[in-house]
Design a protein around this motif. Structure first.
Motif, PDB file in Angstrom:
ATOM      1  N   THR A  91     -17.326  52.223  66.941  1.00 15.72           N
ATOM      2  CA  THR A  91     -17.097  50.682  66.887  1.00 15.72           C
ATOM      3  C   THR A  91     -18.464  49.906  66.409  1.00 15.72           C
ATOM      4  O   THR A  91     -18.372  49.130  65.611  1.00 15.72           O
TER       5      THR A  91
ATOM      6  N   ASN B 221     -18.004  49.980  61.659  1.00 20.89           N
ATOM      7  CA  ASN B 221     -17.305  49.036  62.102  1.00 20.89           C
ATOM      8  C   ASN B 221     -16.004  48.696  61.190  1.00 20.89           C
ATOM      9  O   ASN B 221     -14.974  48.393  61.736  1.00 20.89           O
ATOM     10  N   MET B 222     -16.139  48.583  59.990  1.00 24.78           N
ATOM     11  CA  MET B 222     -15.028  48.344  58.951  1.00 24.78           C
ATOM     12  C   MET B 222     -14.014  49.590  58.887  1.00 24.78           C
ATOM     13  O   MET B 222     -12.924  49.305  58.810  1.00 24.78           O
TER      14      MET B 222
ATOM     15  N   TRP C  94     -13.514  51.560  61.829  1.00 26.40           N
ATOM     16  CA  TRP C  94     -12.872  51.119  62.896  1.00 26.40           C
ATOM     17  C   TRP C  94     -11.819  49.708  62.888  1.00 26.40           C
ATOM     18  O   TRP C  94     -10.810  50.046  63.494  1.00 26.40           O
ATOM     19  N   GLN C  95     -12.185  48.969  62.118  1.00 26.98           N
ATOM     20  CA  GLN C  95     -11.165  47.697  62.031  1.00 26.98           C
ATOM     21  C   GLN C  95     -10.117  48.210  61.200  1.00 26.98           C
ATOM     22  O   GLN C  95      -8.813  47.801  61.555  1.00 26.98           O
ATOM     23  N   PHE C  96     -10.017  49.144  60.192  1.00 23.84           N
ATOM     24  CA  PHE C  96      -8.905  49.657  59.626  1.00 23.84           C
ATOM     25  C   PHE C  96      -8.158  50.393  60.539  1.00 23.84           C
ATOM     26  O   PHE C  96      -7.003  50.296  60.586  1.00 23.84           O
ATOM     27  N   CYS C  97      -8.818  51.325  61.292  1.00 22.48           N
ATOM     28  CA  CYS C  97      -7.948  52.076  62.378  1.00 22.48           C
ATOM     29  C   CYS C  97      -7.262  51.133  63.290  1.00 22.48           C
ATOM     30  O   CYS C  97      -5.900  51.435  63.518  1.00 22.48           O
ATOM     31  N   GLN C  98      -8.083  50.033  63.793  1.00 17.44           N
ATOM     32  CA  GLN C  98      -7.273  48.901  64.792  1.00 17.44           C
ATOM     33  C   GLN C  98      -6.157  48.409  63.937  1.00 17.44           C
ATOM     34  O   GLN C  98      -5.055  48.124  64.671  1.00 17.44           O
ATOM     35  N   SER C  99      -6.269  47.789  62.876  1.00 21.53           N
ATOM     36  CA  SER C  99      -5.351  47.021  61.948  1.00 21.53           C
ATOM     37  C   SER C  99      -4.003  47.956  61.855  1.00 21.53           C
ATOM     38  O   SER C  99      -3.141  47.408  61.472  1.00 21.53           O
TER      39      SER C  99
ATOM     40  N   SER D 119      -2.939  50.302  63.932  1.00 23.37           N
ATOM     41  CA  SER D 119      -2.515  51.116  64.918  1.00 23.37           C
ATOM     42  C   SER D 119      -1.034  51.491  65.103  1.00 23.37           C
ATOM     43  O   SER D 119      -0.861  52.517  65.879  1.00 23.37           O
TER      44      SER D 119
END
Length: 99
Positions: A28, A32-33, A35-40, A42
């Motif tokens: 995280t 971060n980028m 992580w954001q891709f994986c989160q968005s 999901s």
């Protein structure tokens, strides 16, 4: 969902710099980028995050040399901070979930 594993090697070095950081927090904070891709994404991606050190630390470290079996040096930490010594655990869990 597609299972993917993110494995950070030389985890002993990360732990020596960031004592209380688990692999998910490292992901995280420092990636971060991604992580954001994986989160968005999901709904289609299931991310499993690991920190692994096959060596367990610096080779001149007396505590490593005192261990009778090299397998005892291995560090495998999951996203929640659980620590073990089975370096095959991330692969095993991914294969188990894909069945």
């Amino acid at each position: 969902k597609t299972d993917i594993a993110l494995v950070f090697s030389a985890w002993d070095l990360v732990k020596s710099m960031e004592q209380n950081m688990n692999p998910e927090e490292f992901f995280t904070r420092y990636m971060n980028m991604l992580w954001q891709f994986c989160q968005s994404n999901s709904e289609i991606l299931q991310c499993h995050i690991w920190g692994i050190s096959a060596q367990g630390g610096e080779l001149d470290d007396k505590t490593l040399l005192d261990k009778d079996f090299p397998i005892e040096r291995i560090i495998v930490e999951d996203a929640t901070g659980n620590v073990g010594t089975d370096i095959t655990l991330p692969l095993y869990l991914l294969m188990e979930e894909s069945e």
